[in-house]
Write a protein that holds these residues in place. Structure first.
Motif, short mmCIF file in Angstrom:
data_model
loop_
_atom_site.label_atom_id
_atom_site.label_comp_id
_atom_site.label_asym_id
_atom_site.label_seq_id
_atom_site.Cartn_x
_atom_site.Cartn_y
_atom_site.Cartn_z
N TYR A 102 0.81 -1.21 0.00
CA TYR A 102 0.00 0.00 0.00
C TYR A 102 0.85 1.26 0.00
O TYR A 102 0.37 2.33 -0.39
CB TYR A 102 -0.93 0.00 1.22
N HIS A 103 2.09 1.16 0.42
CA HIS A 103 2.97 2.33 0.41
C HIS A 103 3.23 2.81 -1.02
O HIS A 103 3.47 4.00 -1.26
CB HIS A 103 4.30 2.01 1.10
N ASN A 104 3.16 1.88 -1.98
CA ASN A 104 3.31 2.24 -3.38
C ASN A 104 1.97 2.47 -4.07
O ASN A 104 1.89 3.24 -5.04
CB ASN A 104 4.09 1.15 -4.14
N LEU A 105 0.93 1.81 -3.59
CA LEU A 105 -0.38 1.91 -4.24
C LEU A 105 -1.09 3.22 -3.91
O LEU A 105 -1.81 3.77 -4.74
CB LEU A 105 -1.27 0.74 -3.81
N ILE A 106 -0.90 3.75 -2.71
CA ILE A 106 -1.58 4.98 -2.30
C ILE A 106 -0.70 6.17 -2.64
O ILE A 106 0.46 6.24 -2.23
CB ILE A 106 -1.89 4.96 -0.80
N THR B 82 -5.45 7.75 5.90
CA THR B 82 -5.59 7.90 4.45
C THR B 82 -6.36 6.73 3.87
O THR B 82 -7.25 6.91 3.03
CB THR B 82 -4.20 7.97 3.79
N PHE B 83 -6.04 5.52 4.30
CA PHE B 83 -6.73 4.32 3.83
C PHE B 83 -8.22 4.39 4.14
O PHE B 83 -9.07 4.10 3.28
CB PHE B 83 -6.10 3.08 4.49
N LEU C 60 -9.60 14.48 -8.34
CA LEU C 60 -9.28 13.59 -7.22
C LEU C 60 -7.94 12.91 -7.44
O LEU C 60 -7.43 12.84 -8.56
CB LEU C 60 -10.38 12.53 -7.08
N THR C 61 -7.36 12.42 -6.36
CA THR C 61 -6.10 11.69 -6.49
C THR C 61 -6.32 10.41 -7.29
O THR C 61 -7.43 9.88 -7.35
CB THR C 61 -5.54 11.31 -5.10
N TYR C 62 -5.25 9.92 -7.89
CA TYR C 62 -5.35 8.67 -8.65
C TYR C 62 -5.81 7.53 -7.74
O TYR C 62 -6.54 6.63 -8.17
CB TYR C 62 -4.01 8.32 -9.27
#
Length: 223
Positions: free
Chosen positions: A3-7, A95-96, A174-176
């Motif tokens: 998730y550190h790369n996905l978010i 954030t999640f 919105l963010t990706y």
């Protein structure tokens, strides 16, 4: 799943924030969504027609708020499990939860009146009338985008329309990560459908992305 790369806090249109943290990015998304006219319009769509005359009408807004709360509770449980496995996930917990909550809140933005029956009516009517309408409008020459437009219209799907509303029509920027969280069916109308016996077959039955959204979707994948 990392998730550190996905978010990410990256967006289609860049901003110059004083604080560009992931949490701040998700809070900006939350603010843009909640204050959007698309959310307010949900109160004008009926989710369920009550048979009891003394019962209150359930609108899509009521339903979406309930789904948002369910999503929040589920996300918080997932966060607890992820932090137990990886203490570093604590930096992403709020954030999640924001991403899940807002995806739940806007999941019905593109659904027409009468839900899936409305989707079917739109697709059948356009399939029968789009050609004659284009002739009445004097569209004798067809551009390269015509076939793409026809496929988008004749394969109308509420989730794909929700993406179109927040990105193209409302331009919420919105963010990706937030856009990706809204994608229900990871295919466009021109992609061949998988056999129902193949993996992820259910997710590939319907188009969840319009061809018009292909550009930002490619950038979303790279982001």
């Amino acid at each position: 799943m990392d998730y550190h790369n996905l978010i990410t806090s990256q967006r289609y249109l860049s901003r110059s924030p004083a604080d560009g943290s992931l949490l701040q990015g998700s809070e900006w998304d939350r603010e843009s969504i909640i204050h959007s006219s698309a959310i307010r319009r949900l109160q004008q769509k009926t989710q369920v027609f009550p048979l009891e005359v003394r019962s209150a009408v359930r609108s899509r807004l009521t339903h979406s708020l309930e789904v948002q709360q369910c999503g929040r509770n589920i996300a918080r449980r997932i966060v607890a499990e992820l932090k137990a496995q990886d203490p570093a996930f604590a930096a992403l917990d709020e954030t999640f939860v924001n991403l899940v909550e807002m995806a739940c809140l806007i999941h019905d933005l593109g659904n027409p009146p009468f839900g899936h029956f409305g989707e079917l009516a739109i697709k059948e009517w356009l399939a029968s009338n789009l050609e004659s309408l284009s002739q009445l409008a004097g569209l004798t020459s067809r551009s390269e985008q015509w076939s793409l437009l026809v496929e988008d219209l004749c394969h109308f799907e509420g989730n794909a329309q929700a993406l179109r509303i927040v990105h193209s029509l409302q331009q919420l920027n919105l963010t990706y990560s937030q856009l990706a969280a809204l994608i229900k069916y990871p295919r466009g109308p021109l992609r061949s459908e998988r056999s129902l016996s193949q993996p992820l077959a259910t997710c590939m039955e319907n188009p969840g992305i319009t061809g018009a959204n292909a550009t930002w979707l490619r950038r979303c994948g790279r982001g």
